[in-house]
Design an enzyme around this catalytic site. Sequence first.
Site, PDB file in Angstrom:
ATOM      1  N   ALA A  50       0.836  -1.204   0.000  1.00 37.75           N
ATOM      2  CA  ALA A  50       0.000   0.000   0.000  1.00 37.75           C
ATOM      3  C   ALA A  50       0.868   1.250   0.000  1.00 37.75           C
ATOM      4  O   ALA A  50       0.582   2.210  -0.717  1.00 37.75           O
ATOM      5  CB  ALA A  50      -0.935  -0.007   1.204  1.00 37.75           C
ATOM      6  N   GLU A  51       1.934   1.245   0.798  1.00 39.77           N
ATOM      7  CA  GLU A  51       2.879   2.363   0.765  1.00 39.77           C
ATOM      8  C   GLU A  51       4.303   1.873   0.981  1.00 39.77           C
ATOM      9  O   GLU A  51       4.535   0.927   1.752  1.00 39.77           O
ATOM     10  CB  GLU A  51       2.570   3.433   1.826  1.00 39.77           C
ATOM     11  CG  GLU A  51       1.798   4.625   1.312  1.00 39.77           C
ATOM     12  CD  GLU A  51       0.304   4.379   1.307  1.00 39.77           C
ATOM     13  OE1 GLU A  51      -0.420   5.135   0.652  1.00 39.77           O
ATOM     14  OE2 GLU A  51      -0.120   3.420   1.954  1.00 39.77           O
ATOM     15  N   THR A  52       5.203   2.540   0.302  1.00 42.16           N
ATOM     16  CA  THR A  52       6.634   2.452   0.599  1.00 42.16           C
ATOM     17  C   THR A  52       7.057   3.832   1.087  1.00 42.16           C
ATOM     18  O   THR A  52       6.810   4.838   0.418  1.00 42.16           O
ATOM     19  CB  THR A  52       7.450   2.053  -0.632  1.00 42.16           C
ATOM     20  OG1 THR A  52       7.101   0.715  -1.016  1.00 42.16           O
ATOM     21  CG2 THR A  52       8.947   2.103  -0.332  1.00 42.16           C
ATOM     22  N   HIS A  78       0.227   4.716   8.444  1.00 49.07           N
ATOM     23  CA  HIS A  78       0.865   3.443   8.798  1.00 49.07           C
ATOM     24  C   HIS A  78       2.325   3.411   8.372  1.00 49.07           C
ATOM     25  O   HIS A  78       3.173   2.836   9.059  1.00 49.07           O
ATOM     26  CB  HIS A  78       0.080   2.260   8.216  1.00 49.07           C
ATOM     27  CG  HIS A  78       0.380   1.923   6.803  1.00 49.07           C
ATOM     28  ND1 HIS A  78      -0.161   2.611   5.736  1.00 49.07           N
ATOM     29  CD2 HIS A  78       1.168   0.960   6.266  1.00 49.07           C
ATOM     30  CE1 HIS A  78       0.280   2.081   4.606  1.00 49.07           C
ATOM     31  NE2 HIS A  78       1.087   1.081   4.898  1.00 49.07           N
TER      32      HIS A  78
END
Length: 278
Positions: A50-52, A78
């Site tokens: 979802a995110e880096t 997060h």
Amino acid sequence: MTNAMLQLTAYHIDAFTDRVFRGNPASVVILDNWLDDTTLQAIAAEHNLAETAFVVPGDAVHDLRWFTPTCEVDLCGHATLASAYVLLHCRHGFNAPLRFASRSAGELGVDEADGMLWLDFPARPAQTVEQAPAAIEAALGAHSVEWYVGANHLAVFKDAATVAALDPDMRALAKCNREDNSGVIATAPADDGVHDFVSRYFAPAHGIDEDPVTGSAHCTSAPYWGARLNKTELAGRQISQRGGTVMCRLAGERVHLGGHAVRYAESRIFIDLEDAKP
């Protein structure tokens, strides 16, 4: 290997949980200096989470950016929690509280207290609208009882079971998302006797059909539930398949978001900078 081979360390952290395979996974990559945006986006796409998060540590303030597999985002809870966990528990020379400089959300703080990491984020209250956007509500597949618009859409439903049962048409929802560059928070009162509210978050236009646990969404949902329940401390439960708990404390124009994190893996990244040139 050539002289142009770049080696980086990446950490895979599950955030807003104290158990692996739960919460929201994020990759955290520590950099000495910023790489070009094309390379950052390519790394995020390769990780396909979802995110880096990319962190360039500084003396007092650490630069921080977040990328989904398809785009850069202006705020991510997060992956900020994961970044703080990496600096405090996987690296040496860092102590709480931490300060991060973001490009769109200003300076963000992270402290450690009560056995949790606490994010100091901007509140993002949404404004009520008289009628829900018909196309978005149709894409969600259920009728809301209230609708609010802000950084994201906030759709309020009558009960947790309705939110849990949502099965959105992601293609239709992505089309709606692209029109106003937002995601959709679906929320309802909790009925488990432990949490104050439940939520789910959908952002298919940003490369994330459903985000497992979305800290930034609580910058909108916590002010709503705080006003509705007349509380300044709340417990939110995101009822995705992985699930996670976000503790919320309202502080005027700020929201403090508390949660746990756990390390799942560490890895090495090898990039030939000649091949990575835009």
